[in-house]
Design an enzyme around this catalytic site. Sequence first.
Site, PDB file in Angstrom:
ATOM      1  N   HIS A  68       0.802  -1.168   0.051  1.00 33.57           N
ATOM      2  CA  HIS A  68      -0.068  -0.049  -0.080  1.00 33.57           C
ATOM      3  C   HIS A  68       0.829   1.274   0.071  1.00 33.57           C
ATOM      4  O   HIS A  68       0.383   2.271  -0.291  1.00 33.57           O
ATOM      5  CB  HIS A  68      -0.990   0.102   1.167  1.00 33.57           C
ATOM      6  CG  HIS A  68      -2.046  -1.220   1.152  1.00 33.57           C
ATOM      7  ND1 HIS A  68      -2.770  -1.143   0.025  1.00 33.57           N
ATOM      8  CD2 HIS A  68      -2.505  -2.029   2.201  1.00 33.57           C
ATOM      9  CE1 HIS A  68      -3.547  -2.250   0.400  1.00 33.57           C
ATOM     10  NE2 HIS A  68      -3.399  -2.770   1.697  1.00 33.57           N
ATOM     11  N   HIS A  86      -6.632  -7.026  -0.451  1.00 32.37           N
ATOM     12  CA  HIS A  86      -6.587  -5.682  -0.522  1.00 32.37           C
ATOM     13  C   HIS A  86      -5.784  -5.372  -1.833  1.00 32.37           C
ATOM     14  O   HIS A  86      -4.457  -5.790  -1.947  1.00 32.37           O
ATOM     15  CB  HIS A  86      -6.289  -5.054   0.558  1.00 32.37           C
ATOM     16  CG  HIS A  86      -6.947  -5.434   1.920  1.00 32.37           C
ATOM     17  ND1 HIS A  86      -6.449  -5.995   2.857  1.00 32.37           N
ATOM     18  CD2 HIS A  86      -8.354  -5.121   1.993  1.00 32.37           C
ATOM     19  CE1 HIS A  86      -7.328  -6.068   3.656  1.00 32.37           C
ATOM     20  NE2 HIS A  86      -8.680  -5.589   3.236  1.00 32.37           N
ATOM     21  N   ASP A 132      -2.824 -10.382  -2.153  1.00 33.55           N
ATOM     22  CA  ASP A 132      -3.581  -9.982  -0.985  1.00 33.55           C
ATOM     23  C   ASP A 132      -5.085  -9.814  -1.271  1.00 33.55           C
ATOM     24  O   ASP A 132      -5.144  -9.293  -2.495  1.00 33.55           O
ATOM     25  CB  ASP A 132      -2.659  -8.707  -0.661  1.00 33.55           C
ATOM     26  CG  ASP A 132      -3.059  -8.470   0.787  1.00 33.55           C
ATOM     27  OD1 ASP A 132      -2.031  -8.391   1.617  1.00 33.55           O
ATOM     28  OD2 ASP A 132      -4.122  -7.812   0.858  1.00 33.55           O
ATOM     29  N   ASP A 172      -4.650 -12.882   3.425  1.00 32.37           N
ATOM     30  CA  ASP A 172      -5.942 -12.600   4.027  1.00 32.37           C
ATOM     31  C   ASP A 172      -7.419 -12.680   3.145  1.00 32.37           C
ATOM     32  O   ASP A 172      -8.356 -12.199   3.571  1.00 32.37           O
ATOM     33  CB  ASP A 172      -5.709 -10.718   4.339  1.00 32.37           C
ATOM     34  CG  ASP A 172      -5.197 -10.323   3.359  1.00 32.37           C
ATOM     35  OD1 ASP A 172      -4.789 -10.614   2.480  1.00 32.37           O
ATOM     36  OD2 ASP A 172      -4.881  -8.818   3.545  1.00 32.37           O
TER      37      ASP A 172
END
Length: 309
Positions: free
Chosen positions: A125, A164, A162, A246
């Site tokens: 991120h 996200h 991931d 995740d």
Amino acid sequence: MTTLLVSHHACVEHDPGAFHPECPDRLRAVQRVLEAEDFMLLLRDEAPHATREQLLRVHPLSHVEFLLDHVPREGTYHIDGDTVMSPDSGEAALRAAGGMVQAVDAVMDKSVRNAFVAVRPPGHHAELATAMGFCLFNNAAIGAYHARARWGAERVAVIDWDVHHGNGTQRIFWDDQAMFYASTHEAHSFPNTGFVDETGGHSNIVNCPLRSGADGLRFREAFTERITPALRAFAPDLIIISAGFDAHVMDPMANLNFKVADFVWATEQVLDVANDVCDSRVVSVLEGGYDLTALASCVSAHVKTLMER
């Protein structure tokens, strides 16, 4: 050749505070499972500090100095509501980025076939000049640009599964036709980027958002139909995996329903492409994964696959 594990105890000491999901126990769980007998043949090394030169290939000096200057002597410093530094966070972030560089060096000089970098804080991120989403420096991007600068890699790909979207890696690679980024992630979740029409300045970005509740079948379809063909066509000299776990059905941070076998399958797909196009050169770096039992199981299976293929 074998598989290299790069980690460092300093990465455990980064502590965003009580009840924060990106907690030290995440890395403890990973390190513990990788001490099992199945992993006795892993080559192990401690992550060094990233140098300023290595960080500055991705991040401006102002970002590097801001982060390191704001590491608190005690307590915590909140960059935003989710991204928090403790007194050991600067050391951990430098080791995380440095571990990625060390793994790239080992893979590119052929002393190992592939590598897993078990570090935190995560990185995908982190944008050029913005720390966010638990991430301080963009470890995967730092590794990619180091491969270019140190080893003359003409093309580097990052595959991110991931849950996200890795907005930071996408933003950093956007206008660089020698860098490729592909992501599967839950649609309309943090950070609300990664839509299908986000394709980069040179069609070098592939986003496969998945609907909330999607299972491993949808994940595999995204790989088979879009990511694997694009990755083969790009023909990178090195493949980096942003290995977040995740999307597992037990993870509390999102709403995808993957199983351990799905991550094994995806690892095999990446390794098959790497075997064909870049002499098996793969570096995988830990991103998310917040259910400790699921995280340990996924990492165990992922690293076994790196070792066996």
